[in-house]
Design a protein around this motif. Structure first.
Motif, mmCIF file in Angstrom:
data_model
loop_
_atom_site.group_PDB
_atom_site.id
_atom_site.type_symbol
_atom_site.label_atom_id
_atom_site.label_comp_id
_atom_site.label_asym_id
_atom_site.label_seq_id
_atom_site.Cartn_x
_atom_site.Cartn_y
_atom_site.Cartn_z
ATOM 1 N N LYS A 1 -28.036 2.981 -29.454
ATOM 2 C CA LYS A 1 -29.152 3.031 -28.509
ATOM 3 C C LYS A 1 -29.107 1.871 -27.516
ATOM 4 C CE LYS A 1 -31.937 5.675 -28.793
ATOM 5 N NZ LYS A 1 -32.075 7.006 -28.130
ATOM 6 N N VAL A 2 -28.865 0.673 -28.009
ATOM 7 C CA VAL A 2 -28.913 -0.497 -27.111
ATOM 8 C C VAL A 2 -27.581 -0.753 -26.429
ATOM 9 C CG1 VAL A 2 -30.755 -1.547 -28.454
ATOM 10 C CG2 VAL A 2 -28.378 -2.149 -28.968
ATOM 11 N N GLY A 3 -26.511 -0.160 -26.956
ATOM 12 C CA GLY A 3 -25.219 -0.274 -26.298
ATOM 13 C C GLY A 3 -24.436 -1.524 -26.613
ATOM 14 N N HIS A 4 -24.801 -2.237 -27.674
ATOM 15 C CA HIS A 4 -24.039 -3.424 -28.053
ATOM 16 C C HIS A 4 -24.281 -3.737 -29.532
ATOM 17 C CE1 HIS A 4 -27.738 -5.835 -28.071
ATOM 18 N NE2 HIS A 4 -28.053 -5.249 -26.916
ATOM 19 N N LYS A 5 -23.466 -4.647 -30.061
ATOM 20 C CA LYS A 5 -23.590 -5.046 -31.458
ATOM 21 C C LYS A 5 -24.912 -5.783 -31.685
ATOM 22 C CE LYS A 5 -19.776 -3.663 -33.512
ATOM 23 N NZ LYS A 5 -19.796 -2.787 -34.703
ATOM 24 N N ILE A 6 -25.459 -5.591 -32.878
ATOM 25 C CA ILE A 6 -26.724 -6.202 -33.258
ATOM 26 C C ILE A 6 -26.486 -7.118 -34.463
ATOM 27 C CG2 ILE A 6 -29.007 -5.723 -34.267
ATOM 28 C CD1 ILE A 6 -29.036 -4.959 -31.433
ATOM 29 N N THR A 7 -27.133 -8.267 -34.460
ATOM 30 C CA THR A 7 -27.073 -9.157 -35.623
ATOM 31 C C THR A 7 -27.668 -8.450 -36.838
ATOM 32 O OG1 THR A 7 -27.282 -11.115 -34.217
ATOM 33 C CG2 THR A 7 -27.783 -11.384 -36.570
ATOM 34 N N TYR A 8 -26.954 -8.515 -37.958
ATOM 35 C CA TYR A 8 -27.425 -7.824 -39.160
ATOM 36 C C TYR A 8 -27.358 -8.738 -40.376
ATOM 37 C CZ TYR A 8 -27.409 -4.840 -43.281
ATOM 38 O OH TYR A 8 -27.687 -4.309 -44.509
ATOM 39 N N GLU A 9 -28.432 -8.730 -41.155
ATOM 40 C CA GLU A 9 -28.496 -9.440 -42.428
ATOM 41 C C GLU A 9 -29.024 -8.485 -43.499
ATOM 42 O OE1 GLU A 9 -27.498 -12.357 -43.268
ATOM 43 O OE2 GLU A 9 -27.123 -13.295 -41.317
ATOM 44 N N PRO A 10 -28.263 -8.269 -44.588
ATOM 45 C CA PRO A 10 -28.752 -7.354 -45.632
ATOM 46 C C PRO A 10 -29.986 -7.876 -46.354
ATOM 47 C CG PRO A 10 -26.723 -8.425 -46.323
ATOM 48 C CD PRO A 10 -26.917 -8.761 -44.876
ATOM 49 N N GLY A 11 -30.079 -9.185 -46.567
ATOM 50 C CA GLY A 11 -31.259 -9.764 -47.212
ATOM 51 C C GLY A 11 -31.252 -9.648 -48.724
ATOM 52 N N CYS A 12 -30.959 -8.461 -49.230
ATOM 53 C CA CYS A 12 -30.884 -8.222 -50.673
ATOM 54 C C CYS A 12 -30.176 -6.898 -50.893
ATOM 55 C CB CYS A 12 -32.274 -8.212 -51.313
ATOM 56 S SG CYS A 12 -33.307 -6.811 -50.823
#
Length: 843
Positions: free
Chosen positions: A377-388
Motif C-alpha cells: 500500500k505505501v510502496g516501500h519497506k516498513i520497520t517491523y518488530e515481532p515483539g513476541c
C-alpha cells in the motif's frame, strides 16, 4: 450413457442388490462408487469450509483460500456471499469435484468452539441467510452441489464422536435447526451432512426424527444425506432413517455381505425398500452432475488455473467487507501513506493466520501477509518488530528452505522408502520423490502401491538447506504422528522416536520436541528428517499414514523484544499492532482451553499502547478473545482470518481505500465467564447440556442485562448514518417496513447495514428481548439518503416453537419492530399487532 437418458427409474430396475449397496457407500475418501456396467459414474466431493482443497492434504494442488465463516457472515452482504459461493463452484471445477463439503452453519454457543471460526454466527437468521446465499452461488450453474453441515448441534469438538447434546425441542427448533431450514427454503442444497454427535441420546446420522421427520417429512427436502467422515455408527438404523451414503470408503458398515445378511433377518426389519430409497437419492445426486455436464465421463484433473486477478479481487473484497472497525476514538483511522509507520506484532508477518485449521486448512495459491499488504500500500519497506511469539508449535521451516532435487522450488526433498535408513543399502532408490514446501506435512491420506497395505509402514527422508537470516540462537521443533529423527549437518539434533510422549493438548501424535543451536548468518546448514509412518510409533493414532510438523524460530529475550517494540513505537507517528490467534489455536478437533490470546501478547499490547496512543490494534481470530487492555486502546480493528488476500484487504481498510462496513456476526464478551455456555461448554460423562436453552449470544446478554465488550451486529464506519421515517404496516400474513437512511458525512461513500429486530411485548412464555429478523446492506454517497424496504412474513418474524403443541406458534398480541445499526443501537421503533394465534409446521 448421456445426460439425455440418465433415467433414475430405469437404472433402479437394472441395478442388482449388490450394486445398490455399492452406491450407498463411498469408494474411497472422496469418491462415490461407479457402476460401469450401467454407465453410472463416480463423483468426487471435496473439502471445504473456506475453499476447495481437492482430494489430498499431502502435496495438494494449491487452491483459493476464502475468508473464514464468521468473516463472511460479518459482511451482512447476500450478493457478495453468493458471488463467493459461485467462485467456490469454479474452484471445484478446477479440482475435478462435483460437490463441495460446505458451507458450515453450526451455531456459536460460546467463544471456545473448535470450529466456531468456520461457522457463520450465533444468530440463526444471519447464519441461515449466509448459508443460503453461499449455497445459491455454489449451485448457480447446476454443475456443483453444496453440502450444508453439520446437521445438527455439532457446536463443540470435545469428544465429538460420542458427545450427547441434551437440548430442548424449542432450542433445537428456534436456534440450531433454523440455519438449515433457511438454507433448504431459500437455496435447496443438494446435500446435507450429518454431525458426529448425538442429540438426546441418538446419533444424528441414525436419527429418524431428524433425517426422516424434519428433513424429509416436514421440510419436504429430497436431497442426499451423507455422514461426516467416519460418522456412521450402525448399518440398519442409519439406512432405515435415510442416511443415504456412508463416507469415506472402504465402508465399515455397508459391506455387501453384511447388508445382504441383514436383509434376510426379519428381526432387524431391514427391507430392500430402505436400500432403494437411499440408492434413489444417490442416483438423483449423480443425475444432477451428469445432466449439467451432458456426459458421464468426468474430468478429475486438478489444476491452479483459477489463480487469476479476478479470483484475487473477489477474495480481497470479501475479506475487506468482513473487517469490523471496533474503536476509532481519536480518528487515527484511516491512515495516511505519508505517516511514519511501524508494524509490530506476531500476526503481522505469518502466513498461517489466513485461515483456521482442520478441514479448513489448505495449500493456498499465495498468501499476502499483513506486513506485505501494508508495504504494498505505501510502496516501500516498513520497520517491523515481532515483539513476541504466539505460536502453539513451531512452523515455517520448509517454506524457507531449498533443496537439490528442484532448486527452483522452495521446500525440501522428500524421498519415500519401504525400509528405515539403517536397513537400506547405500544405492537403494526411493519409490517416490516429491518437493514438500509446507512445514505441516499431513500424510494421513498419502497412498502408493509400493506401501505394504497390511502394515501401512513406510519411511520418508526429508532433506534440504536452511540459511539463517541473522546470527544467533535458533530453536527447532519436531512433532509427529509416527516417528521422526532430525539431523543437522549429519548430527542428531532432535529424537522424536525413542521415547515419545503424547501431545498434551492436541492429542494427535507426539509431543513437540525441540533443540536450540547457534547458527551464523548466511551459512548453509544441511537438515534431514528420518520419518516413519504412523504405524512405526507406539503412540499410533491409527489415523491414516501419519504426519510431521517442523519449525524454527530465532530465540530472543522476550523482555528485550517487548522493549524493542516499545522503542520503535515511540519513534514513529503511527503503530499498526497485529495480534490474535491463528490456525494452530482455532482448529477442528480441539476446542480452545481459554479465551485469552496466547503468549505474552497482552503484555506487548499494553506496553505499546503506553508508548504510543496512536496505535491501531489489528486482531485476528475467528471467535472472540479476551482483551484486558481494551480500555486503554483507542483504535481497534477486528480482521478475522482473511484468506489469500488478507494483507491487502486489511491495508485497504486501514488506509481508507475501502471504508469499513463489517458488523460483528457474534457478540463479544469481556471474558469467557460471561458467555451463556460457560458452565456447559464441555462434554461431561458423555453429554453436553445446552443449559442456556434459546438464550444464545445476544439473546442471553440482553435478557440478563449483562454488558459485553461489543454487541452483536456492531461495527463502526469512517462516516455516520442517520435513520428516519420508519413506517410499519401489518396484515394477517405479512409485515411491511420502510425507513430512510442517510450518510450524514461529507467525505466518504460508505455502506451501512440496517438491522431489523422484532420483540414480543406480552408473550405467554419467556422470550428473548428481541430477535434479528431481517437486514439490508445499503451504499450511500456523502449526504445521500435512500429508502430501504423490507417484507417479512408474520410467521417467521413473530413465532416461537410451542413444545406442548409440537409446532410453531404465531401468537396473537402486541409486538415491536426495531430498526438499528446493531443489536444495542436501536434507532427507530414502531408497534404492531398480530390478531390471530396460528399453529403451523414446515418451511
Amino acid at each position: 450413457m448421456t445426460a439425455l437418458n440418465f433415467d433414475v427409474d430405469k437404472l433402479m430396475n437394472q441395478l442388482t442388490t449388490d450394486e445398490k449397496i455399492k452406491l450407498i457407500h463411498a469408494d474411497d475418501y472422496y469418491h462415490t462408487e461407479a457402476i460401469e456396467r450401467l454407465g453410472i459414474p463416480s463423483l468426487r466431493v471435496s473439502d471445504g469450509p473456506n475453499g476447495v482443497r481437492g482430494t489430498v492434504f499431502f502435496d495438494a494442488t494449491p487452491s483459493a483460500c476464502f475468508p473464514n465463516g464468521t468473516c463472511l457472515a460479518s459482511t451482512f452482504n447476500r450478493e457478495l456471499l453468493e458471488e463467493c459461493g459461485h467462485l467456490m463452484s469454479i474452484e471445484a471445477e478446477h479440482k475435478g469435484a462435483q460437490a463441495i463439503l460446505g458451507p458450515t452453519t453450526n451455531i456459536q454457543r460460546g467463544p471456545l468452539g473448535a470450529r466456531g471460526f468456520e461457522s457463520f454466527s450465533e444468530d440463526p437468521f444471519l447464519a441461515g441467510i449466509s448459508t443460503a446465499s453461499i449455497v445459491s452461488g455454489i449451485q448457480r450453474t447446476g454443475r456443483v452441489a453444496a453440502t450444508v453441515k453439520h446437521f445438527v448441534c455439532n457446536d463443540l469438538d470435545d469428544e465429538r464422536m460420542s458427545s450427547d447434546s441434551i437440548v430442548t425441542e424449542r432450542a433445537l427448533r428456534e436456534i440450531y435447526l433454523e440455519p438449515f431450514r433457511w438454507a433448504v427454503k431459500l437455496a435447496n442444497p443438494k446435500c446435507i451432512m450429518t454431525s458426529y454427535n448425538k442429540i438426546n441420546g441418538v446419533h444424528c446420522s441414525e436419527s429418524p426424527k431428524l433425517i426422516q421427520g424434519v428433513l424429509r417429512d416436514e421440510w419436504k427436502w429430497d436431497g442426499m444425506v451423507m455422514c461426516d467422515w467416519f460418522g456412521t455408527y450402525s448399518t440398519v438404523d442409519a439406512i432405515k432413517c435415510g442416511l443415504d451414503i456412508e463416507f469415506p470408503g472402504p465402508t465399515r458398515f455397508r459391506r455387501g455381505d453384511i447388508v445382504r445378511h441383514l436383509l434376510g433377518s426379519k428381526e432387524k426389519n431391514l427391507s430392500i425398500t430402505h436400500i432403494n430409497a437411499c440408492c434413489r437419492r444417490v442416483l438423483k445426486f449423480i443425475k444432477s452432475a451428469v445432466e449439467s455436464r451432458g456426459t458421464t465421463k468426468f474430468n478429475f484433473t486438478q489444476d491452479t488455473l483459477n489463480d487469476t486477478p479476478v479470483t484475487s479481487k473477489t477474495l480481497r473484497k470479501a475479506a475487506a467487507e468482513g473487517i469490523v472497525l471496533l474503536k476509532n476514538q481519536k480518528d487515527v483511522l484511516p491512515l495516511s501513506k505519508k505517516d511514519s509507520i511501524v508494524v509490530i506484532g506476531p500476526n503481522a508477518n505469518i502466513t498461517f493466520s489466513c485461515s483456521g485449521g482442520g478441514s479448513a486448512s489448505m495449500d493456498s495459491y499465495h498468501i499476502v501477509t499483513i506486513l506485505q499488504g501494508i508495504e504494498n500500500k505505501v510502496g516501500h519497506k516498513i520497520t517491523y518488530e515481532p515483539g513476541c511469539y504466539n505460536h502453539r508449535f513451531l512452523c515455517n521451516l520448509f517454506e524457507t528452505m531449498t533443496n537439490d532435487h528442484d532448486p527452483s522450488k522452495k521446500g525440501v526433498k522428500a524421498s519415500f522408502f519401504n525400509k528405515p535408513a539403517e536397513e537400506r543399502s547405500p544405492n537403494e532408490k526411493p519409490f517416490d520423490i516429491k518437493v514438500v514446501h509446507t512445514s505441516c506435512s499431513n500424510l494421513f491420506d498419502y497412498e502408493n502401491p509400493a506401501i505394504d497395505q497390511n502394515t501401512g509402514i513406510f519411511y520418508i527422508d526429508f532433506e534440504g538447506y536452511y540459511i539463517p537470516p541473522e546470527t544467533g540462537e535458533y530453536k527447532f521443533g519436531c512433532q509427529a504422528s509416527g516417528t521422526a529423527l532430525m539431523y543437522m549437518d549429519g548430527k542428531l539434533l532432535i529424537d522424536n522416536k525413542t521415547n515419545q510422549k503424547v501431545a498434551p493438548s492436541i492429542k494427535v501424535g507426539s509431543r513437540e520436541e525441540t533443540a536450540v543451536v547457534h547458527l551464523k548468518v548466511g551459512q548453509k546448514y544441511h537438515l534431514k528428517w528420518e520419518w516413519g509412518s504412523d504405524a512405526t510409533s507406539k503412540l499410533s493414532m491409527h489415523w491414516g499414514s501419519g504426519s510431521m510438523q517442523v519449525g524454527v524460530i530465532k530465540v530472543f529475550d522476550e523482555d528485550d523484544q517487548i522493549q524493542r517494540a516499545v522503542n520503535a513505537a515511540k519513534s514513529h507517528d503511527r503503530v499498526i499492532l497485529c495480534v490474535g490467534l491463528n490456525g494452530q489455536w482455532e482448529t477442528e478437533g480441539m476446542d480452545r482451553e481459554i479465551m485469552g490470546i496466547p503468549g505474552r501478547t497482552d503484555e506487548l499490547v499494553s506496553a505499546v499502547l503506553r508508548a504510543n496512543s496512536n496505535t491501531v490494534v489489528v486482531n485476528q481470530s475467528g471467535t472472540p478473545v479476551e482483551m484486558p487492555w481494551l480500555e486503554d486502546c483507542d483504535t481497534l480493528v477486528h480482521a478475522w482470518y482473511g484468506g489469500n488476500e488478507m494483507g491487502d484487504a486489511i491495508a485497504d481498510v486501514l488506509f481508507g481505500d475501502i471504508v469499513p462496513s463489517g458488523k460483528l456476526a457474534l457478540s463479544w464478551p469481556y471474558k469467557n465467564e460471561d458467555n451463556p455456555a460457560f458452565l456447559n461448554f464441555h462434554t461431561e460423562n458423555g453429554r453436553v447440556l445446552y443449559g442456556e436453552d434459546i438464550f444464545v449470544g445476544y439473546r442471553y446478554y440482553e435478557k440478563l442485562h449483562r454488558a459485553v465488550a461489543f454487541p452483536f451486529g456492531y461495527g463502526l464506519s469512517y462516516t455516520s448514518f442517520e435513520y428516519t421515517n420508519l413506517k410499519v404496516s401489518a396484515d394477517e400474513e405479512s409485515l411491511k417496513v420502510s425507513l430512510t437512511v442517510r450518510n450524514v458525512g461529507d467525505k466518504y461513500t460508505a455502506k451501512e447495514i440496517v438491522q431489523i429486530y422484532v420483540a414480543s411485548l406480552d408473550p405467554s412464555i419467556t422470550r428473548p428481548v428481541k430477535e434479528l429478523k431481517q437486514f439490508e446492506k445499503v451504499e450511500l454517497r456523502p449526504g445521500e439518503a435512500k429508502t430501504v424496504r423490507f417484507h417479512l412474513t408474520l410467521k417467521e418474524a413473530c413465532s416461537f416453537f410451542d413444545e406442548f403443541e409440537n409446532s410453531w406458534c404465531l401468537e396473537a398480541g402486541k409486538y415491536k419492530l426495531l430498526a438499528g445499526s446493531s443489536s444495542a443501537d436501536v434507532r427507530l421503533s414502531a408497534d404492531f399487532d398480530v390478531k390471530n394465534t396460528v399453529h403451523y409446521s414446515g418451511l
